[in-house]
Motif scaffolding. Structure first.
Motif, PDB file in Angstrom:
ATOM      1  N   GLY A 207       0.905  -1.275   0.045  1.00 27.36           N
ATOM      2  CA  GLY A 207      -0.092   0.073   0.130  1.00 27.36           C
ATOM      3  C   GLY A 207       0.887   1.345  -0.083  1.00 27.36           C
ATOM      4  O   GLY A 207       0.337   2.204   0.144  1.00 27.36           O
ATOM      5  N   VAL A 208       2.269   1.192  -0.167  1.00 28.25           N
ATOM      6  CA  VAL A 208       2.965   2.470  -0.495  1.00 28.25           C
ATOM      7  C   VAL A 208       2.693   3.004  -1.644  1.00 28.25           C
ATOM      8  O   VAL A 208       2.864   2.186  -2.638  1.00 28.25           O
ATOM      9  N   THR A 209       2.723   4.335  -1.629  1.00 26.88           N
ATOM     10  CA  THR A 209       2.379   4.914  -3.061  1.00 26.88           C
ATOM     11  C   THR A 209       3.721   5.467  -3.584  1.00 26.88           C
ATOM     12  O   THR A 209       4.497   6.222  -2.556  1.00 26.88           O
ATOM     13  N   PHE A 210       4.537   5.118  -4.633  1.00 25.38           N
ATOM     14  CA  PHE A 210       5.520   5.867  -5.002  1.00 25.38           C
ATOM     15  C   PHE A 210       5.485   6.811  -6.209  1.00 25.38           C
ATOM     16  O   PHE A 210       4.555   6.740  -6.990  1.00 25.38           O
ATOM     17  N   HIS A 211       5.931   8.063  -6.051  1.00 27.38           N
ATOM     18  CA  HIS A 211       5.794   9.130  -7.021  1.00 27.38           C
ATOM     19  C   HIS A 211       7.292   9.163  -7.488  1.00 27.38           C
ATOM     20  O   HIS A 211       8.155   9.880  -7.065  1.00 27.38           O
ATOM     21  N   LEU A 212       7.619   8.361  -8.690  1.00 23.70           N
ATOM     22  CA  LEU A 212       9.099   8.221  -9.341  1.00 23.70           C
ATOM     23  C   LEU A 212       8.883   9.537 -10.191  1.00 23.70           C
ATOM     24  O   LEU A 212       8.167   9.893 -11.019  1.00 23.70           O
ATOM     25  N   GLY A 213      10.347   9.935 -10.373  1.00 23.20           N
ATOM     26  CA  GLY A 213      10.547  10.902 -11.340  1.00 23.20           C
ATOM     27  C   GLY A 213      10.274  12.237 -10.783  1.00 23.20           C
ATOM     28  O   GLY A 213       9.782  13.214 -11.696  1.00 23.20           O
ATOM     29  N   GLN A 214      10.106  12.428  -9.523  1.00 29.75           N
ATOM     30  CA  GLN A 214       9.594  13.591  -9.000  1.00 29.75           C
ATOM     31  C   GLN A 214      10.277  14.179  -7.909  1.00 29.75           C
ATOM     32  O   GLN A 214      10.641  13.838  -7.067  1.00 29.75           O
ATOM     33  N   GLY A 215      11.079  15.438  -8.658  1.00 37.63           N
ATOM     34  CA  GLY A 215      12.114  15.880  -7.665  1.00 37.63           C
ATOM     35  C   GLY A 215      11.262  17.025  -6.788  1.00 37.63           C
ATOM     36  O   GLY A 215      10.206  17.235  -7.127  1.00 37.63           O
ATOM     37  N   ILE A 216      12.102  17.461  -5.831  1.00 35.67           N
ATOM     38  CA  ILE A 216      11.585  18.376  -4.968  1.00 35.67           C
ATOM     39  C   ILE A 216      12.417  19.617  -5.064  1.00 35.67           C
ATOM     40  O   ILE A 216      13.496  19.765  -5.017  1.00 35.67           O
ATOM     41  N   GLY A 217      11.690  20.974  -5.354  1.00 32.09           N
ATOM     42  CA  GLY A 217      12.375  22.226  -5.410  1.00 32.09           C
ATOM     43  C   GLY A 217      11.442  23.267  -6.126  1.00 32.09           C
ATOM     44  O   GLY A 217      10.130  23.247  -5.998  1.00 32.09           O
ATOM     45  N   SER A 218      12.248  24.051  -6.845  1.00 32.00           N
ATOM     46  CA  SER A 218      11.256  25.108  -7.522  1.00 32.00           C
ATOM     47  C   SER A 218      11.222  24.936  -9.011  1.00 32.00           C
ATOM     48  O   SER A 218      10.952  25.873  -9.445  1.00 32.00           O
ATOM     49  N   GLY A 219      11.826  24.016  -9.606  1.00 37.08           N
ATOM     50  CA  GLY A 219      11.713  23.838 -10.952  1.00 37.08           C
ATOM     51  C   GLY A 219      10.504  23.603 -11.519  1.00 37.08           C
ATOM     52  O   GLY A 219       9.387  23.028 -10.783  1.00 37.08           O
ATOM     53  N   ALA A 220      10.289  23.617 -12.832  1.00 33.82           N
ATOM     54  CA  ALA A 220       9.098  23.653 -13.552  1.00 33.82           C
ATOM     55  C   ALA A 220       8.368  22.170 -13.073  1.00 33.82           C
ATOM     56  O   ALA A 220       7.098  22.123 -13.066  1.00 33.82           O
ATOM     57  N   ASP A 221       9.150  21.093 -13.160  1.00 36.06           N
ATOM     58  CA  ASP A 221       8.663  19.871 -13.209  1.00 36.06           C
ATOM     59  C   ASP A 221       8.766  19.219 -11.574  1.00 36.06           C
ATOM     60  O   ASP A 221       8.735  18.025 -11.488  1.00 36.06           O
TER      61      ASP A 221
END
Length: 482
Positions: free
Chosen positions: A210-224
């Protein structure tokens, strides 16, 4: 019938069979064969069942090693797995990559006069057998909780915390900037030490839990990227488990020449090739085939680099380290494996400059000698005047260690406190950063360290997060088990 223990007197230590060095050089498969049941039973029975188990004392996880050795010796493998996994989230990974010679096995009480128990190989055997027999199950919490926890980083610390928090019933979301789960387990450690299917197997279990993964998701102020402030708004608590990825640099004449590369860039490119990924153009040159390779450094990352270069078909591979073999920070077992595979070591030698016009053609080094011990008790090193020499090199790999990235700047969170080394400051017992509800664990707190310490920190941080949420969100609803 119970199998007698204390067989170290009559049974010699035996590690799992190693593939020949010639065979190992040809691929990136793990170098050790699996223990057969009779071998695992026999080796486990060598345990002395001592009153003060220094193997457990010197294990960062405090694993109940004598207990699962005794159970293995008596063929009670499912129980052995339950005991092993009670303290270790990933025993099959630690059994493969932990430097047992510096931890549990290095502190085995039978070592003076008798070789230590082969703890790591038995640990690996237990969990691999558990997977084969379907004893390893996804985590099923007794009660679901409404609160959610966001974890930044899908490396060993983040994954260990995710598993523990999920067991408590939390809604767990793991964010990682890379496209696979595992962090350095996948991209930093070569397959000959840890085949990637081992990590993928755990990923699948966590998803099933039941763990949800958000891969390709960086943390910061960039557009993505996801803003750190938004991440905090989404969850009742946040755990930062990013690890440390900023490579330490080296200066000196010629340090900017083409062909001088960072260890992590080199290892990531190699692992991506093995995984079948298409490399970007700037990474295609990170290949040692046909080249004279010089690796700078003496830790486990340096050993990963030299052994990778051998497998890529390098013309020659040399490791340059400023201290002697006895003072190398890396695993002695890894050094021996590297020597068997054809790596040449230049002990007591340090780089002075890099030779070449546009592209590196050599490393000028100087001989060193060990001096007086410093404040840490470690011997200092001193250069020997007039001892310079040059090593031919088409590829130089810097394996000098890692530092943390400047998260407060990257995440627009200047209030996130850091130490003078750039690691995140946390409460000694709370794992909480300077921001309420934001915790940190693993290398981003302690600096570059061992995977087993990251697992320990992740598990401990999960407990502190649970305590904090219960105390600070008493009105949060508890959902019915679904």
């Amino acid at each position: 019938m119970t199998t007698p223990m204390l067989k170290f007197i009559s049974v010699a230590q035996k590690q799992p069979e190693k593939r020949t060095a010639q065979d190992r050089r040809a691929d990136f498969n793990e170098i050790y064969e699996d223990f057969q049941p009779v071998e695992a039973t026999e080796q486990a029975s060598r345990c002395s069942q001592c009153g003060v188990p220094f193997c457990s004392v010197h294990c960062p996880l405090g694993n109940n090693i004598p207990d699962w050795l005794m159970l293995t010796a008596n063929g009670r493998l499912e129980e052995a797995y339950e005991i092993s996994s009670a303290t270790n989230t990933f025993p099959e990974i630690c059994g493969r990559i932990c430097p047992q010679d510096r931890l549990c096995e290095g502190n085995c009480v039978i070592e003076p006069g008798f070789e230590s128990v082969t703890i790591g190989a038995v640990e690996r055997y237990i969990t691999d057998t558990a997977f084969e027999n379907g004893w390893v199950k996804p985590t099923r919490p007794v009660t679901e909780r409404a609160e959610s926890v966001g974890i930044v980083g899908a490396g060993p610390a983040g994954l260990a915390a995710a598993e523990r928090l999920r067991a408590m019933g939390y809604q767990v979301h793991v964010y990682d900037r890379y496209d696979r789960v595992g962090g350095l387990l996948v991209y930093g450690i070569p397959g000959f030490k840890l085949e990637k299917e081992i990590v993928a197997r755990r990923h699948a279990l966590l998803v099933e839990s039941g763990v949800t993964f958000h891969l390709g998701q960086g943390i910061g102020s960039g557009a993505d990227e996801l803003a750190f402030a938004e991440l905090r708004n989404r969850h009742q608590a946040v755990l930062i488990a990013t690890g440390v990825y900023k490579s330490r640099e080296i200066g000196g004449p010629g340090a900017g020449l083409v062909g001088i590369e960072r260890a992590l860039d080199y290892l990531t490119a190699s692992n991506r090739r093995s995984l079948g990924d298409t490399l970007p153009d700037d990474a295609k040159a990170l290949d040692a085939a046909g080249k004279n390779v010089v690796v700078l450094g003496g830790g486990d990352t340096a050993m990963d680099c030299v052994r990778t270069a051998i497998r890529q078909g390098a013309k020659s591979v040399k490791c340059l380290y400023r201290r002697d073999k006895a003072n190398m920070p890396g695993s002695a077992r890894e050094v021996k494996n590297a020597e068997e595979e054809g790596v040449q070591f230049e002990w007591l030698a340090a780089p002075e400059a890099f030779v070449g016009d546009d592209h590196v053609t050599g490393v000028r080094a100087i001989r060193m000698k060990l001096g007086m011990a410093d404040a840490t008790g470690r011997q200092s090193v001193e250069a020997l005047e007039g001892s310079s020499f040059t090593l031919e090199a088409d590829l130089v790999i810097k394996a000098l260690g890692f530092d943390p990235e400047p998260l407060p700047q990257l995440w627009d969170a200047p209030e996130l406190g850091v130490s003078r080394w750039g690691t995140l400051k946390v409460g000694q017992d709370s794992f909480m950063t300077s921001l309420p509800g934001v915790f940190a664990a693993g290398d981003i707190v302690r600096g570059a360290s061992l995977v087993v310490w990251a697992i320990r920190d992740g598990r401990d941080a999960a407990e502190r997060i649970h305590t904090w949420i219960k105390a600070n969100a008493p009105a949060a609803a508890v959902a019915e088990q679904g």
